[in-house]
Design an enzyme around this catalytic site. Structure first.
Site, PDB file in Angstrom:
ATOM      1  N   ASP A 187      17.047  27.498   2.515  1.00  0.00           N
ATOM      2  CA  ASP A 187      15.596  27.707   2.588  1.00  0.00           C
ATOM      3  C   ASP A 187      15.207  28.728   3.649  1.00  0.00           C
ATOM      4  OD1 ASP A 187      16.261  26.280   4.819  1.00  0.00           O
ATOM      5  OD2 ASP A 187      14.883  24.607   4.473  1.00  0.00           O
ATOM      6  N   GLY A 188      16.204  29.296   4.354  1.00  0.00           N
ATOM      7  CA  GLY A 188      15.896  30.339   5.345  1.00  0.00           C
ATOM      8  C   GLY A 188      15.923  29.852   6.786  1.00  0.00           C
TER       9      GLY A 188
ATOM     10  N   ARG B  63       4.488  46.990  23.021  1.00  0.00           N
ATOM     11  CA  ARG B  63       3.402  47.954  22.825  1.00  0.00           C
ATOM     12  C   ARG B  63       2.064  47.268  22.553  1.00  0.00           C
ATOM     13  NH1 ARG B  63       6.056  52.126  18.743  1.00  0.00           N
ATOM     14  NH2 ARG B  63       7.106  50.223  18.087  1.00  0.00           N
ATOM     15  N   GLN B  64       2.101  46.017  22.067  1.00  0.00           N
ATOM     16  CA  GLN B  64       0.836  45.281  21.872  1.00  0.00           C
ATOM     17  C   GLN B  64       0.567  44.535  23.179  1.00  0.00           C
ATOM     18  OE1 GLN B  64      -1.124  45.507  19.154  1.00  0.00           O
ATOM     19  NE2 GLN B  64      -2.605  43.922  19.577  1.00  0.00           N
TER      20      GLN B  64
ATOM     21  N   LYS C 222      -1.072  63.041  24.241  1.00  0.00           N
ATOM     22  CA  LYS C 222      -1.012  62.651  22.818  1.00  0.00           C
ATOM     23  C   LYS C 222      -2.267  61.880  22.426  1.00  0.00           C
ATOM     24  CE  LYS C 222       1.723  59.063  21.545  1.00  0.00           C
ATOM     25  NZ  LYS C 222       3.025  58.408  21.334  1.00  0.00           N
TER      26      LYS C 222
ATOM     27  N   GLY D 107       8.854  58.493  14.438  1.00  0.00           N
ATOM     28  CA  GLY D 107       9.317  59.853  14.730  1.00  0.00           C
ATOM     29  C   GLY D 107       8.182  60.872  14.767  1.00  0.00           C
TER      30      GLY D 107
HETATM   31  C1  R5P Z   1       4.343  55.031  22.703  1.00  0.00           C
HETATM   32  O1  R5P Z   1       3.523  55.348  23.532  1.00  0.00           O
HETATM   33  C2  R5P Z   1       5.814  55.277  22.870  1.00  0.00           C
HETATM   34  O2  R5P Z   1       6.127  55.747  24.136  1.00  0.00           O
HETATM   35  C3  R5P Z   1       6.324  56.255  21.816  1.00  0.00           C
HETATM   36  O3  R5P Z   1       5.797  57.539  22.069  1.00  0.00           O
HETATM   37  C4  R5P Z   1       5.938  55.815  20.440  1.00  0.00           C
HETATM   38  O4  R5P Z   1       6.269  54.483  20.256  1.00  0.00           O
HETATM   39  C5  R5P Z   1       6.604  56.677  19.390  1.00  0.00           C
HETATM   40  O5  R5P Z   1       6.169  56.247  18.149  1.00  0.00           O
HETATM   41  P1  R5P Z   1       6.394  57.118  16.860  1.00  0.00           P
HETATM   42  O6  R5P Z   1       7.834  57.539  16.825  1.00  0.00           O
HETATM   43  O7  R5P Z   1       6.052  56.189  15.731  1.00  0.00           O
HETATM   44  O8  R5P Z   1       5.462  58.280  16.919  1.00  0.00           O
END
Ligand code: R5P
Length: 302
Positions: free
Chosen positions: A34-35, A93-94, A192, A225
């Site tokens: 069942d996982g 990141r969250q 960015k 990326g």
């Molecule tokens: C975010 O601020 C991290 O430092 C990376 O720049 C980010 O996670 C890269 O994400 P992605 O490759 O999806 O652009």
């Protein structure tokens, strides 16, 4: 001491065991029909220190669950201490509620680990709004960096006079500037703007000559990326001769093709196992585990 892994970092776990002259003991981990997780230690851990080496990629959710099951089982079987070495720690990141009602995932992950392990060691965790791991961890939390091994790699492979280091966003100064200082190469950090997970734009705020240069873009995480691709486009538009991207944590969730098509050579550390691994972080972790051990011995002698 025994070293084990929950499936994601087996090569690194074995290499750490060899370097530390410790036993590597594989766990049996599978799923019931069942996982549900099935997990079994195959060596006695009674009275021992158990080191679980596990990056949280791929499958961050099941990685976290497996670590919790492995840690709780080790304690249940009488382990003296459970240390998690998570070269890549997901969920970081969250780190805030960007929109009303959202989970602050990093806090929840830390709360679960605080309960189940005695110490965490991680490499270049994504600390953006948190200034330190202490903000979310109540257990000892050690933040290592791969900067020294990345700098060594760059110094060996690139000509100092012809190379420029670029960080693709403001937070990446932690890697770009430190590695530039260690290698004696010039650096700049871009600005960015992220519109969606797949749409980003970068601007050069501190211009630096790139014409005819070999550019090395360094970031903590390469996920889709797109950040790297946009930074590479910018560098090329300014005359860069070649572009290499180095990621501490190469997640490559959309594969390598887009990066390669954009003419980018991709390199990563073995924080996450991947075909692009060229930089070994084992020496950094070994040093941290050795100093943990000598601190413990000093305390026992006092
Ligand atoms: C975010 O601020 C991290 O430092 C990376 O720049 C980010 O996670 C890269 O994400 P992605 O490759 O999806 O652009």
């Amino acid at each position: 001491m025994i070293i084990t892994s929950c499936g994601n970092s087996i090569k690194l776990a074995k290499s750490l065991a060899r370097k530390l002259k410790a036993q590597y003991s594989p766990l049996t981990i599978s799923s019931f029909p069942d996982g549900d997780i099935y997990l079994k230690y195959n060596t006695s851990v009674k009275g021992k220190k158990v080191i679980i080496v596990q990056s949280f990629h791929p499958s961050p959710n099941s990685s976290l669950m497996r670590v919790i099951f492995a840690a709780e089982t080790a304690k249940d079987l009488g382990a003296r201490k459970v240390i998690l070495v998570a070269p890549y720690l997901a969920y970081m990141r969250q780190d805030t509620r960007f929109h009303a009602g959202e989970a602050i995932s990093s806090r929840i992950m830390a709360k679960l680990l605080n309960h189940s392990i005695d110490k965490i060691i991680t490499i270049d965790p994504h600390l953006h709004r948190y200034k330190s791991l202490k903000t979310i961890f109540t257990i000892p939390a050690v933040r290592l960096t791969a900067n020294s091994v990345i700098a060594e790699y760059i110094s060996k492979k690139f000509d100092r006079a012809k190379t420029v280091i670029i960080g693709p966003d403001r937070e990446s100064y932690q890697w770009a500037e430190s590695i530039a200082a260690k290698t004696g190469m010039p650096s700049t950090v871009l600005e960015k703007t992220r519109f969606t997970s797949k749409k980003v734009r970068v601007k050069m705020i501190k211009p630096i000559p790139l014409k005819g240069k070999d550019v090395v873009i360094i970031d903590d995480i390469i996920s889709t990326g797109h950040t790297i691709i946009e930074a590479a486009k910018k560098a090329k538009s300014l005359g860069a001769k070649s572009i290499t991207a180095i990621g501490v944590h190469g997640l490559f969730v959309e594969g390598l093709l887009k990066l390669q098509k954009a003419g980018i050579k991709v390199i990563s550390t073995n924080c996450i196992e991947h075909t692009t691994n060229k930089i070994d972080v084992a020496p950094v972790i070994v040093e941290a585990l050795r100093s943990h051990e000598s601190a413990r011995k000093r305390l026992t002698m006092d």
